[in-house]
Design a protein around this motif. Structure first.
Motif, PDB file in Angstrom:
ATOM      1  N   VAL A 237       0.744  -1.202   0.024  1.00 26.30           N
ATOM      2  CA  VAL A 237       0.111   0.183   0.004  1.00 26.30           C
ATOM      3  C   VAL A 237       0.804   1.084   0.042  1.00 26.30           C
ATOM      4  CG1 VAL A 237      -1.665   1.412   1.303  1.00 26.30           C
ATOM      5  CG2 VAL A 237      -1.770  -1.197   1.217  1.00 26.30           C
ATOM      6  N   ILE A 238       0.763   2.167  -1.041  1.00 29.22           N
ATOM      7  CA  ILE A 238       1.411   3.458  -1.077  1.00 29.22           C
ATOM      8  C   ILE A 238       0.444   4.542  -0.814  1.00 29.22           C
ATOM      9  CG2 ILE A 238       2.910   4.872  -2.357  1.00 29.22           C
ATOM     10  CD1 ILE A 238       3.152   2.596  -4.417  1.00 29.22           C
ATOM     11  N   ASP A 239       0.655   5.101   0.274  1.00 28.26           N
ATOM     12  CA  ASP A 239      -0.117   6.216   1.230  1.00 28.26           C
ATOM     13  C   ASP A 239       0.131   7.521   0.487  1.00 28.26           C
ATOM     14  OD1 ASP A 239      -2.145   7.620   2.433  1.00 28.26           O
ATOM     15  OD2 ASP A 239      -1.737   6.720   4.361  1.00 28.26           O
ATOM     16  N   LEU A 240      -0.652   8.293  -0.304  1.00 25.73           N
ATOM     17  CA  LEU A 240      -0.450   9.588  -0.767  1.00 25.73           C
ATOM     18  C   LEU A 240      -1.355  10.527  -0.378  1.00 25.73           C
ATOM     19  CD1 LEU A 240       0.793   8.966  -4.595  1.00 25.73           C
ATOM     20  CD2 LEU A 240       2.291   8.925  -2.397  1.00 25.73           C
ATOM     21  N   ARG A 241      -2.199  10.107   0.789  1.00 28.19           N
ATOM     22  CA  ARG A 241      -3.226  10.928   1.202  1.00 28.19           C
ATOM     23  C   ARG A 241      -2.600  12.099   2.007  1.00 28.19           C
ATOM     24  NH1 ARG A 241      -6.559   6.693   4.740  1.00 28.19           N
ATOM     25  NH2 ARG A 241      -4.388   6.306   5.198  1.00 28.19           N
ATOM     26  N   ASN A 242      -3.177  13.311   1.605  1.00 30.05           N
ATOM     27  CA  ASN A 242      -2.871  14.700   2.324  1.00 30.05           C
ATOM     28  C   ASN A 242      -1.421  14.819   1.948  1.00 30.05           C
ATOM     29  OD1 ASN A 242      -5.173  15.312   3.536  1.00 30.05           O
ATOM     30  ND2 ASN A 242      -4.918  13.447   4.960  1.00 30.05           N
ATOM     31  N   ASN A 243      -0.764  14.461   0.733  1.00 32.41           N
ATOM     32  CA  ASN A 243       0.344  14.872   0.362  1.00 32.41           C
ATOM     33  C   ASN A 243       0.493  15.948  -0.468  1.00 32.41           C
ATOM     34  OD1 ASN A 243       2.859  14.802  -1.391  1.00 32.41           O
ATOM     35  ND2 ASN A 243       3.514  12.797  -0.611  1.00 32.41           N
ATOM     36  N   PRO A 244       0.742  17.143  -0.262  1.00 30.05           N
ATOM     37  CA  PRO A 244       0.842  18.441  -1.055  1.00 30.05           C
ATOM     38  C   PRO A 244       1.642  18.376  -2.145  1.00 30.05           C
ATOM     39  CG  PRO A 244       2.131  18.981   0.834  1.00 30.05           C
ATOM     40  CD  PRO A 244       1.772  17.276   0.883  1.00 30.05           C
ATOM     41  N   GLY A 245       2.587  17.287  -2.442  1.00 34.90           N
ATOM     42  CA  GLY A 245       3.431  17.463  -3.585  1.00 34.90           C
ATOM     43  C   GLY A 245       4.709  17.809  -3.048  1.00 34.90           C
ATOM     44  N   GLY A 246       5.723  18.426  -4.143  1.00 30.93           N
ATOM     45  CA  GLY A 246       6.933  18.947  -3.909  1.00 30.93           C
ATOM     46  C   GLY A 246       7.614  18.856  -5.168  1.00 30.93           C
ATOM     47  N   VAL A 247       8.745  18.215  -4.930  1.00 31.92           N
ATOM     48  CA  VAL A 247       9.974  18.175  -5.999  1.00 31.92           C
ATOM     49  C   VAL A 247       9.498  17.016  -7.212  1.00 31.92           C
ATOM     50  CG1 VAL A 247      12.118  17.655  -6.488  1.00 31.92           C
ATOM     51  CG2 VAL A 247      11.641  18.739  -4.337  1.00 31.92           C
ATOM     52  N   LEU A 248       9.491  17.639  -8.486  1.00 31.96           N
ATOM     53  CA  LEU A 248       9.118  16.849  -9.456  1.00 31.96           C
ATOM     54  C   LEU A 248       9.824  15.717  -9.746  1.00 31.96           C
ATOM     55  CD1 LEU A 248       7.310  16.332 -12.114  1.00 31.96           C
ATOM     56  CD2 LEU A 248       8.862  17.943 -13.171  1.00 31.96           C
ATOM     57  N   GLN A 249      11.253  15.917  -9.556  1.00 33.89           N
ATOM     58  CA  GLN A 249      12.080  14.718  -9.755  1.00 33.89           C
ATOM     59  C   GLN A 249      11.910  13.692  -8.801  1.00 33.89           C
ATOM     60  OE1 GLN A 249      14.019  14.431 -12.535  1.00 33.89           O
ATOM     61  NE2 GLN A 249      14.595  12.285 -11.825  1.00 33.89           N
ATOM     62  N   SER A 250      11.547  13.943  -7.763  1.00 37.64           N
ATOM     63  CA  SER A 250      11.408  12.829  -6.803  1.00 37.64           C
ATOM     64  C   SER A 250      10.300  11.914  -6.931  1.00 37.64           C
ATOM     65  CB  SER A 250      11.359  13.601  -5.251  1.00 37.64           C
ATOM     66  OG  SER A 250      12.511  14.429  -4.784  1.00 37.64           O
ATOM     67  N   SER A 251       9.162  12.445  -7.427  1.00 37.26           N
ATOM     68  CA  SER A 251       7.944  11.915  -7.693  1.00 37.26           C
ATOM     69  C   SER A 251       8.372  10.996  -8.936  1.00 37.26           C
ATOM     70  CB  SER A 251       6.780  12.817  -8.276  1.00 37.26           C
ATOM     71  OG  SER A 251       7.122  13.465  -9.349  1.00 37.26           O
ATOM     72  N   VAL A 252       9.282  11.160  -9.827  1.00 35.25           N
ATOM     73  CA  VAL A 252       9.616  10.317 -10.882  1.00 35.25           C
ATOM     74  C   VAL A 252      10.570   9.304 -10.517  1.00 35.25           C
ATOM     75  CG1 VAL A 252      11.024  10.333 -13.192  1.00 35.25           C
ATOM     76  CG2 VAL A 252       9.584  12.473 -12.891  1.00 35.25           C
ATOM     77  N   GLU A 253      11.386   9.554  -9.522  1.00 28.15           N
ATOM     78  CA  GLU A 253      12.162   8.522  -8.830  1.00 28.15           C
ATOM     79  C   GLU A 253      11.125   7.200  -8.008  1.00 28.15           C
ATOM     80  OE1 GLU A 253      14.863  10.421  -6.224  1.00 28.15           O
ATOM     81  OE2 GLU A 253      15.767  11.430  -8.131  1.00 28.15           O
ATOM     82  N   VAL A 254      10.065   7.897  -7.508  1.00 27.62           N
ATOM     83  CA  VAL A 254       9.310   7.064  -6.748  1.00 27.62           C
ATOM     84  C   VAL A 254       8.486   6.244  -7.812  1.00 27.62           C
ATOM     85  CG1 VAL A 254       6.881   6.895  -5.374  1.00 27.62           C
ATOM     86  CG2 VAL A 254       8.934   8.413  -4.848  1.00 27.62           C
ATOM     87  N   VAL A 255       8.110   6.638  -8.803  1.00 27.54           N
ATOM     88  CA  VAL A 255       7.209   5.821  -9.734  1.00 27.54           C
ATOM     89  C   VAL A 255       8.436   4.793 -10.158  1.00 27.54           C
ATOM     90  CG1 VAL A 255       5.993   5.711 -12.278  1.00 27.54           C
ATOM     91  CG2 VAL A 255       5.723   7.576 -10.528  1.00 27.54           C
ATOM     92  N   ASP A 256       9.567   5.290 -10.764  1.00 29.95           N
ATOM     93  CA  ASP A 256      10.499   4.624 -11.349  1.00 29.95           C
ATOM     94  C   ASP A 256      11.003   3.330 -10.496  1.00 29.95           C
ATOM     95  OD1 ASP A 256      12.679   3.326 -12.861  1.00 29.95           O
ATOM     96  OD2 ASP A 256      13.861   5.337 -12.351  1.00 29.95           O
ATOM     97  N   ALA A 257      10.769   3.393  -9.041  1.00 30.05           N
ATOM     98  CA  ALA A 257      10.910   2.323  -8.224  1.00 30.05           C
ATOM     99  C   ALA A 257      10.018   1.094  -8.426  1.00 30.05           C
ATOM    100  CB  ALA A 257      10.902   2.937  -6.781  1.00 30.05           C
TER     101      ALA A 257
END
Length: 462
Positions: A237-257
């Protein structure tokens, strides 16, 4: 001092720079007239600005210095663009950098407001607060001798931050202690980790990503490594509730994982530098285990990139409620050493070309966050509870009332605490069960003993 002469110079420069640099020709009075009209427009606007500026300087009830007025003008110019473009003064710039890096100078405690007092939720690991022995539930009555009653959360956090090495005294109220006591702490660098993980059940993991900082990708890999040490991952389970976002590159790294390949996200803007494409590299940290992503109306920006990419690739089931719908990219552009502007420069799109702006990510399965209570009915009786019942034909363990009671107690934690996580766990179990079950193709796949028994029955019938 910002004088009228300076304003006149500014108006003159603006009028010159307003002339277009392309499309000029050598003739045509109508074309020159058009250019002159374009040049006059900003000139008149700047004259209006100068008049308003002067009226405020001379007539406002309180005197305001020129630099402050110009700063207000810059703020207004950016605020008029969209809700996310902004002027960052020195304090706002520092806060943005702290949120982005996950590092700040402070005490290392998560706090909240309870009964009008600042209460410690938890001391962070390896921080001044933890080393001083502060505990969850402690109430901060005073800070540096000043009462904290009625102080807002933002104000309290600001007071607890400060230069590394500076000392501050907290007056603490603790259950079990008759009298408050003082604790003096020295501020230090505090590292806030954006990812935490735990096992929900044997084989089923949970990771909570609170925001996307510069090192969120690394935080995720460290959390996954710890989970794997507890056993194989059959679902996550990947919990992204109430996550306001942040650094674009970091979101790419998470998906890449979690992807072996494919497009993650792309951005489009006016400038060529804003048109970018990000793709995944080989390697799935879960080895293809089922994923469920939890979102809600507090999931925004980079969190929506993760949910949208995993949804488009059919890599995860997205559950919860519609996300916030912030599909724009902000670029931080430094103006001075301690000031910057945050400017919207592009829109981002999911791998299938969906724009999330003002629409959000719609979950595959809608699950509202509710308070769930179990209905206790009449005690159930099964065969295993009957006196003198026959034993299991295969010698298996019987399941009586006590076993059911223990199983119910084991499920009550997430069932009552967070129904969305509980439902996500159930989906993972279903995906894992049917995704790994090999179908029986023919009679030949049955066990040899069963085939012999069928053969004997058929012979006897003849």
């Amino acid at each position: 001092m910002f004088t009228r002469k300076m304003l006149a110079s500014l108006i003159g420069v603006a009028a010159l720079t307003a002339l277009p640099l392309t499309g000029l020709s050598q003739g045509g009075s109508s074309e020159r007239t058009s250019l002159e009209a374009e040049a006059r427009l900003p000139l008149e606007d700047l004259r209006s600005f100068a008049k308003v500026f002067e009226q405020i300087r001379q007539g406002y009830v309180n005197e305001v210095d020129d630099s402050t007025l110009l700063e207000y003008a810059i703020k207004g110019m950016l605020q008029g663009l969209d809700p996310h473009s902004a002027y960052l003064d020195s304090r706002s710039f520092d806060d943005l950098q702290a949120n982005t890096t996950g590092e700040f100078a402070g005490l290392g405690i998560e706090v909240g407001v309870e009964d009008d007092y600042i209460t410690i939720i938890t001391p962070m690991d390896d921080t001044p607060a933890e080393r001083a022995g502060l505990r969850a539930g402690d109430v901060i009555l005073r800070l540096a001798g000043k009462s904290m009653r009625g102080v807002s959360l933002d104000e309290a956090v600001e007071k607890m931050r400060g230069p590394v090495g500076s000392a501050v005294t907290l007056t603490i109220g603790r259950k079990g202690h008759k009298e408050p006591f003082d604790v003096t702490l020295k501020r230090d660098k505090v590292r806030v980790y954006s990812v935490r993980g735990e096992m929900l059940e044997d084989g089923y993991g949970y990771v909570r990503i609170s925001q996307f900082q510069l090192d969120t990708g690394g935080d995720l890999m460290r959390a996954m490594k710890k989970l794997k040490q507890e056993g194989d991952i059959k679902g996550l389970v990947i919990d992204l509730r109430n996550n306001p976002g942040g650094v674009l590159q970091s979101s790419v790294e998470v998906v890449d994982a979690f992807l072996e390949d494919g497009l993650v996200v792309y951005t489009e803007g006016r400038n060529e530098s804003s048109n970018l494409r990000y793709s995944a590299s080989p390697g799935d940290v879960t080895n293809g285990a089922p994923l469920v992503v939890l979102i809600n109306d507090g999931s925004a920006s980079a969190a929506e990139i993760v949910a949208g990419a995993l949804q488009d690739h059919r890599r995860a089931v997205v559950m919860g409620t519609d996300s916030f719908g912030k599909g724009s990219v902000q670029t931080v552009i430094p103006i001075t050493d301690d000031r910057a502007i945050k400017l919207t420069t592009a829109l981002y799109f999911t791998p299938k070309g969906r724009s999330i702006q003002a629409q959000g990510i719609k979950p595959d399965i809608t699950v509202e966050r509710v308070q769930v209570t179990r209905m206790d009915g009449v005690a159930r009786t099964t065969e295993a509870d009957l006196a003198g019942h026959l034993g299991n034909g295969n010698g298996g363990k019987e399941s009586g009332a006590e076993d059911r009671k223990r199983a119910k107690a084991g499920n009550d934690d997430w069932y009552g605490r967070d129904n969305q996580v509980f439902e996500a766990l159930n989906v993972l179990k279903g995906l894992n069960l049917y995704g790994h079950r090999a179908p029986v193709k023919s009679e030949e796949s049955a066990a040899p003993v069963a085939k012999d028994q069928v053969a004997r029955i058929r012979a006897e019938d003849l």
